[in-house]
Design an enzyme around this catalytic site. Structure first.
Site, PDB file in Angstrom:
ATOM      1  N   GLU A   1       0.845  -1.195   0.000  1.00  0.00           N
ATOM      2  CA  GLU A   1       0.000   0.000   0.000  1.00  0.00           C
ATOM      3  C   GLU A   1       0.881   1.246   0.000  1.00  0.00           C
ATOM      4  O   GLU A   1       1.997   1.231   0.550  1.00  0.00           O
ATOM      5  CB  GLU A   1      -0.923   0.034   1.212  1.00  0.00           C
ATOM      6  CG  GLU A   1      -0.181   0.211   2.533  1.00  0.00           C
ATOM      7  CD  GLU A   1      -1.088   0.365   3.727  1.00  0.00           C
ATOM      8  OE1 GLU A   1      -1.349   1.523   4.138  1.00  0.00           O
ATOM      9  OE2 GLU A   1      -1.492  -0.675   4.273  1.00  0.00           O
TER      10      GLU A   1
ATOM     11  N   LYS B   1      -7.008  -3.966  10.759  1.00  0.00           N
ATOM     12  CA  LYS B   1      -5.617  -3.562  10.927  1.00  0.00           C
ATOM     13  C   LYS B   1      -5.460  -3.133  12.384  1.00  0.00           C
ATOM     14  O   LYS B   1      -5.907  -2.058  12.774  1.00  0.00           O
ATOM     15  CB  LYS B   1      -5.311  -2.405   9.971  1.00  0.00           C
ATOM     16  CG  LYS B   1      -4.034  -1.640  10.251  1.00  0.00           C
ATOM     17  CD  LYS B   1      -3.952  -0.446   9.301  1.00  0.00           C
ATOM     18  CE  LYS B   1      -2.946   0.576   9.756  1.00  0.00           C
ATOM     19  NZ  LYS B   1      -2.889   1.729   8.821  1.00  0.00           N
TER      20      LYS B   1
END
Length: 226
Positions: free
Chosen positions: A49, A137
């Protein structure tokens, strides 16, 4: 982009559970961030990412999407708003990541993008999944470490967690043992590569993390092992 370039929630979860690693690029230069992401992919990372706080992040995501090796996927981090989701989709991002509960969770779900939602407490994790997150996350994981992850998973065993924040080579195995399907690696992997630093040391760290993940997978694949 072709249908083959899309990433489903099931495919993301399966990929993270198999690879156990997510690269996180955050820097001061979009061009450098793209080069760092591609270098990690060349070494073997499948999921990387690029944080939207990086100047030129959208252009970097588009560049990585066009040049990524087969089987690699680029996402966006720090995706907070519905506009962020639209911008990332337009740039070619394939998954979204947030640091916290945010409007982007539901927006990503509605647009068909898998999303890793930042959460720290059991209540936040439950709410994020209820809004449509693909996985949680756990951020910043270093606050409680693997023992905290193990504790939070006891009442929430069906929620997939990715440990992010302060996870280095010495910590990763502890999080996997505690039940994390993967760990997210920012500074401990990329260092200053996302700001134009030397890619050589970063490539070496990437290989070390990949070797560690492979060793863990071999151990847990043995009969009688978790």
């Amino acid at each position: 982009m072709t249908r083959a370039d899309t990433l489903t929630e099931a495919a993301l979860l399966a990929g993270l559970s198999r690879e156990r690693l997510v690269g996180i690029v955050r820097g001061t230069d979009g061009t450098a961030a793209a080069k760092a992401a591609l270098a990690a992919m060349e070494e073997g990372f499948r999921f990387v990412e690029i944080a939207l706080t990086t100047p030129g992040a959208l252009e970097a995501i588009g560049d990585v999407r066009r040049k990524a090796p087969s089987g690699c996927f680029v996402g966006a981090g720090t995706v907070m708003t519905e506009k962020d989701v639209d911008d990332v989709a337009g740039a070619g991002g394939q998954f979204m990541v947030t640091p916290s509960l945010a409007p982007s969770i539901r927006a990503s779900m509605e647009r068909g993008f898998p999303l890793l939602a930042g959460a720290l407490t059991p209540s936040e994790a439950y709410e994020a999944m209820d809004r449509g997150a693909t996985a949680i996350k756990l951020f910043p994981a270093s606050i409680g470490g693997p023992r905290y992850l193990k504790a939070i998973r006891e009442p929430l065993p069906d929620i997939p967690f990715i440990a992010v924040g302060g996870v280095g080579l010495d910590e990763a195995t502890g999080y996997w043992d505690a039940g994390a399907i993967a760990v997210g690696l920012g500074g401990p992997l990329f260092g200053d590569a996302g700001s134009g630093g030397d890619l050589g040391p970063m490539r070496g760290r990437a290989r070390s993390f990949l070797s560690l993940a492979a060793a863990f997978s071999r151990r847990t694949d043995l009969p009688g092992q978790q």
